[in-house]
Scaffold this active site. Structure first.
Site, PDB file in Angstrom:
ATOM      1  CD  GLN A   1      -2.170   1.422   2.835  1.00  0.00           C
ATOM      2  OE1 GLN A   1      -1.324   1.713   3.675  1.00  0.00           O
ATOM      3  NE2 GLN A   1      -3.444   1.282   3.140  1.00  0.00           N
ATOM      4  N   GLY A   2       0.654   2.131  -0.962  1.00  0.00           N
ATOM      5  CA  GLY A   2       1.430   3.368  -1.012  1.00  0.00           C
ATOM      6  C   GLY A   2       0.563   4.560  -0.659  1.00  0.00           C
ATOM      7  CE1 TYR A   3      -3.930   3.706  -0.343  1.00  0.00           C
ATOM      8  CE2 TYR A   3      -4.991   3.867   1.809  1.00  0.00           C
ATOM      9  CZ  TYR A   3      -5.025   3.472   0.484  1.00  0.00           C
ATOM     10  OH  TYR A   3      -6.136   2.846   0.004  1.00  0.00           O
ATOM     11  CB  SER A   4       2.069   7.065   5.075  1.00  0.00           C
ATOM     12  OG  SER A   4       0.930   6.701   5.797  1.00  0.00           O
TER      13      SER A   4
ATOM     14  CD  GLU B   1     -16.668  -2.030  11.953  1.00  0.00           C
ATOM     15  OE1 GLU B   1     -16.693  -3.075  12.607  1.00  0.00           O
ATOM     16  OE2 GLU B   1     -17.424  -1.064  12.131  1.00  0.00           O
TER      17      GLU B   1
ATOM     18  CB  SER C   1       3.981  -3.358   5.752  1.00  0.00           C
ATOM     19  OG  SER C   1       2.652  -3.185   5.358  1.00  0.00           O
TER      20      SER C   1
END
Lengths: 397, 355, 397, 355
Positions: free
Chosen positions: A124-127, A242, A159
């Site tokens: 995941q490339g978010y932050s 969720e 990660s």
């Protein structure tokens, strides 16, 4: 108040237990996401509906209706038997629900099946270093050049980036739009030239995360989920879903039982630590909190089961309280052991495989990660208690 | 009346700080953590007179006071410096000086930086599990857990009776095993004694106590330095780091976290100074003050270490800024020479409040 | 490090002690500000320089140079001997320094002498129901009508208003000016028609404060300190003058010794409470904090003595930490006593005259009063740590 | 699976809340605090069936469960209502029902609201100083401190052996002295027994324990209600009160204080519900849960009471908004039926972790 799941579900529970009794030996032991054994095990679990349970059959899932109790029973039984519960990772937990909600038919067909079988691993490339709590301030740039996006920038906390096949990534595609409206959600191959992954060692001494750098990474234009500039909505679409992970308070319960055993076995000046009234009082305080959190989770679960009930505050506070509680619990274990509590890594006096120190630090990481405690408190006060937002001191850019 | 450091003490602090700024930056500490040694740092500190600090002038030292040692300890803590300071410059000299002129040669070596003395006190403070130390006829048997430091030339060992012995590191009866801990800025060892030759340094429990007291004050000072440094880093980070178009340090939540750290930490500095002063000048208050200072600093530093990390956000959790070295140093100091609950219990005993 | 005051001061200390030994019987016992005995005692103290020490002789004071150590020695000796240390009250502690700094010669001559002799008792009219933390938002109106100010509005927290002869009062005299620039500092007689004082009972059950209401109260124009619109600066002029009260950590020390005695005397199931390890550990924790605060105060004192040293943070944190500490300390006393700790007022099982509960609550009041803990933390972070102020979200009105 | 209140329970709660909204507003509580009685409130609660709640239908009651009692207790706590609920409707019926049909007449009177039973348990839980209760041949000697309530018609007394007795309030051997406490919403008394006639209700310690357990859960529920109400008041105040041209509730410091209260308090609600449920349904977990619920609520409520007062600023310290009645109710609940440290110790004993 009815704490039983009823006979139908108890039947399902024995079914799972029976499956585990006869198949547990096929499960992989470690966290290897790449091995053939992990893939075979995943396949078996999907066939039985013990993972990817609600993903439609046409995309390789089990195709069941959502059933929170069954999901919970599966999680409980796998945890009790200490058997690998199938592949995890952000591809399965986050990208697949996102694609099911917002992807095109082609995207669903192309990506979901290999993802859930473990043939395609995602990160995941978010932050970004400059966009943490303020994620929407992300600045990794995507510029359209003909039929390709050209990406430059840096992500952090990616990660599994070091083993990922593909990445789902938020990029700034419209630099002049307001910050929430200039983001796009792209998918691309991690083997694309220009991508560099550097392991990010953290305070536990392990590289649980990575930094990922993009230099002129070229991505076909169509590898976008949703429209250009809609990436923020795409990323948030599944926040309502969720994640069906095992309730953390159950883990805290397991940990406090381990701590009690530790205190019964360890001694100081010949006296068992459980016999030290001051440590015991701290233990009891924490046990009381663990109890409160366990019952709180039962209430959240119950609200989810009984449609129309909003778990409200009881749900909003779990991250804040649960992570602090674990940090305190692990800290008590260190304290009772004194200098032995400092042991780490290859120290022969290590207790619990070093888990007390590791989790003490890791849970400090969790207090921070996924929305710091400060952000949590903002959410609790604004959404939970209806308190006013801080006044805007300037126009959102 | 002057509560605080004298001009000489400020000069000493400045000298040590300047040396450590130059010679113990984070990269240097990392090199030690990754397996390097601290020989150059200790050599430099020796040039500044650090190991001679507490040794009387008549015995070849500088003849300063425990408060001076605390000042140096604070600087070492702030710089999370690897060094044998606590054992070699603080605790061992206190024991050796107390035994009259018997150890003048050794004291001279210590002052010259050529002999390092480690400390193996855990079993005399709070014995864990099967660890114990027994002395018979000038010979030691048993084991000490978590002795520091790993590179000592000899060890000052306290047995179950709180008698003090000196054992040479190369004694054939001594086995030394490195014990990894979370705190990589210092190294601890397990010592096993199998008929190890031991010189009796003191059978007077009061000597053991005075060595323990000064050790605890020095650890408290080290903790003070480390915690203050974490607070400083947090404030600095909060001023620089921007989120939502403003420095995070302008958010009230972050400001108040820093204010709470400062509010708790600031009185600790006075407490450490007083505790150092009391060791030399106020014998009636010294022991209780040492206990409270050790325990109180441990609690405050735990809060500061956690909160300063939180102020740093995800960055505080990574190895990139290295904040965790300070976090772990505070964590180790908390347990060394007595965990807070037990040390507070001692404070109660010393006041006759319990047995 | 030199903790002695030196022989000169020890001589002064014995002088004070000698005075107390032979004169203590003349001191009033209670807090009666009005009695002749209190006034005679005040006169005697001023003659010896044991109160109003630095107020010039021409205004009825002792006329000595400021000497913090002597002031402290006086406070210590009077406290040790448990003898009334002379008249207090906001007239003496706040108005007199303000007049000395900002008053006209006429005002000094008119007000200082009767104030310090106890013939003129003052109350302070600063806070209002709508102006607490944000004091400068006060709205009590003063409108000039010929040669008189006409005052309408309400003040709160006016301690001693019920017995005060005069009030020093902040009023809004220029409603259209920016809020800090529209305030004036007026002095007027509490017998002026239109003033109503209502006692304000607080959680301790006592009326330690009042509310004071003004309806068309007419005040001669010249009864103003400083210029019109300068009231905010006048009120803040003496904030730099630290009030020379006995260090609160000394009181905390006295209290913890009393708590130790209590724990030695009280029993639960026949066991002394000091023998309960959990309570004892709480006691030791608090004792450690009291110790730290005592030494911190020594450091503040020392910095004040040695001109040029700024006590800085060590001074800024005392209110925040000191009030929380006392609240915790008193709370521990209540806890160790259990149900007996709840006793109050005329309960025959009262311990310490009810002081444990009273101070537990009163110190919660002090946590809030005189700048809430939140305001204290703002000050510590901004002035002490140099952190940025919150951005202004609109122009100050 | 349904963790939470049933429709009937929600109805019960609504009924009690509505009644108390109308009949136990702050002014009514103040009237009681100033010396009035609670007769009308108890009469109204009796009409709602409250004293009959735990009495089985066969014995003329409604036959509901401890969880229902906890729900009512929470509402009474929220409204800081003066009433004999804890003794008369919760603890006494639990004891009297447990002793078979022997007390059916008394239970009927209780259910009818015409007989109030007080509780004198302190000496059987944690005896203070010289207080003790001794039973000889159906007669009581000694004294009970801090029995509640002051207006009972009879008292359920536990002696040192944790045997239970019933003493008539007008027995000539009983002297009742009012003891003022900080909590003016309820009244406690000292009972002195000088050859007072005492009916033996139970010599089975398990009966004492079950009465104590349900009493503790009810107190925890009362605390929950009171603390929640304080939080609600604080949030409401913070939204209305303006300083610096904005509601103080828009300041992050104030928001976070409220968030911390909510975060700690919210799980307490589930805990109270579970504890009530466990008393009826989960005998193995019931006792430990009752202890932890009592102690944990005491700690959380102490934090909430202080913090909610702080959010109110100076106003919270005055009598004007009356917040202190809730503060003191939480404070009294903390000590009633066992202070937190001792109750946690009991939780450890119950788990076999200590003697």
């Amino acid at each position: 108040m009815d704490l039983s799941f009823g006979p139908e579900y108890e039947g399902f529970r024995s079914e799972v237990a029976t499956f585990l009794a006869s198949n547990a030996d096929k499960a992989p032991k470690g966290n290897d996401l790449r091995g053939q054994q992990a893939k075979d095990w995943q396949k078996l679990l999907i066939e039985h509906g013990y993972t990817c349970r609600t993903i439609p059959k046409e995309f390789g899932g089990y195709g069941a209706e959502p059933d929170i109790i069954k999901t919970r029973i599966i999680a409980e039984e796998f945890s009790k038997a200490r058997v690998n519960a199938g592949l995890g990772g952000q591809g399965i937990s986050m990208l697949v629900p996102t694609l099911l909600e917002m992807g095109t038919q082609e995207q669903k067909e192309q990506f979901i099946r290999p993802t859930i079988t473990g043939d395609m691993i995602w990160c995941q490339g978010y932050s970004e270093p400059g966009a943490g709590s303020d994620l929407a301030a992300l600045s990794t740039a995507a510029v359209l050049d003909g039929d390709e996006w050209v990406i430059n920038g840096q992500k952090i906390w990616t990660s599994t980036a070091q083993i990922a096949d593909w990445i789902f990534c938020l990029v700034r595609s419209e630099p002049d739009a307001p910050k929430h409206k200039g983001i796009s959600f792209l998918l691309f191959d991690m083997k694309t030239p220009g991508i560099e992954v550097r392991p990010l060692v953290d305070m536990t001494g392990h590289a649980n995360f990575n930094e990922t750098f993009f230099t002129d990474v070229r991505v076909p234009k169509h590898q976008i989920v949703g429209e250009r500039g809609q990436g923020w909505q795409v990323a948030n679409a599944i926040l309502g879903h969720e994640r069906e992970t095992l309730a953390p308070a159950n883990t805290a319960q397991t940990r406090i039982n381990a701590l009690i055993e530790l205190m019964k076995n360890e001694t100081a000046d010949g006296a068992r630590l459980i016999d030290n009234p001051v440590y015991r009082d701290r233990l009891m305080k924490i046990q009381g909190k663990v109890m409160a959190m366990r019952f709180n989770e039962l209430r959240v679960l119950s609200a989810r089961l009984n449609a129309g009930q909003d778990p409200g505050l009881s749900r909003m506070i779990t991250k804040l309280e649960g992570t602090e509680l674990r940090h305190d619990l692990e800290g008590l274990a260190i304290d009772v052991m004194g200098e032995i509590g400092l042991a780490y890594e290859d120290n022969p006096h290590l207790r619990g495989g070093g888990s007390w120190q590791r989790d003490y630090m890791y849970f400090l990481g969790l207090i921070i990660g996924g929305g710091t405690s400060q952000i949590q408190k903002n959410i609790i006060s604004e959404r939970g208690l209806g308190m006013p937002r801080e006044p805007k001191f300037e126009k959102a850019s | 009346m002057q509560f605080g450091l004298s001009e000489e003490q400020i000069l000493l602090l400045d000298n040590v700080n300047r040396f450590l700024d130059d010679n113990s930056p984070l990269d240097r500490v990392r090199a030690y953590a990754d397996g390097g040694d601290d020989a150059d740092i200790w050599a430099g500190l020796t040039e500044l007179g650090v190991p001679a600090l507490l040794i009387p002038e008549a015995q070849g030292g500088i003849g300063l006071d425990p408060l001076d040692a605390a000042i140096v300890a604070e600087s070492l803590g702030a710089h999370i410096t690897p060094s044998p300071f606590l054992g070699t410059a603080v605790m061992a000299p206190t024991a050796l000086v107390a035994s009259g002129g018997k150890y003048d040669d050794l004291l001279a070596e210590i002052a010259a930086g050529t002999h390092r003395v480690g400390i193996a006190f855990s079993e005399a403070i709070k014995r864990r599990n099967d660890a114990q130390v027994e002395a018979r006829d000038g010979r030691l048997f048993g084991k000490s857990l978590f002795a520091f430091d790993a590179d000592a030339d000899s060890y000052l060992v306290a047995d179950q009776k709180q008698h003090l012995y000196l054992v040479a590191a190369d004694d054939p009866g001594l086995t030394r095993t490195h014990l990894t801990t979370v705190d990589k800025t210092r190294r601890t060892v397990e010592l096993t004694y199998d008929n190890a030759a031991a010189q009796s340094v003191s059978t007077d429990v009061r000597v053991f106590e005075s060595v323990l007291d000064i050790g605890r004050v020095a650890i408290a000072a080290d903790t003070m330095g480390a915690a203050q440094n974490m607070l400083d880093q947090a404030v600095e980070y909060a001023k620089q780091r921007e989120q939502f178009n403003r420095p995070i340090g302008s958010f009230q939540a972050v400001k108040h976290m820093c204010a709470e750290m400062a509010a708790q930490l600031e009185p600790c500095r006075s407490m450490v100074w007083f505790a150092g002063h009391a060791l030399a000048e106020l014998p009636e208050e010294a022991r209780v003050t040492a206990c409270h200072t050790k325990a109180h600093l441990a609690e405050v530093a735990q809060f500061v270490a956690k909160t300063a990390t939180e102020v740093h956000g995800g960055m505080g959790f990574t190895d990139l800024v290295g904040l965790h070295y300070w976090f772990k140093r505070c964590g180790a100091n908390r347990q060394w020479l007595g965990a807070p609950e037990f040390v507070r219990q001692e404070a109660a005993v010393l006041q006759g409040l319990t047995d």
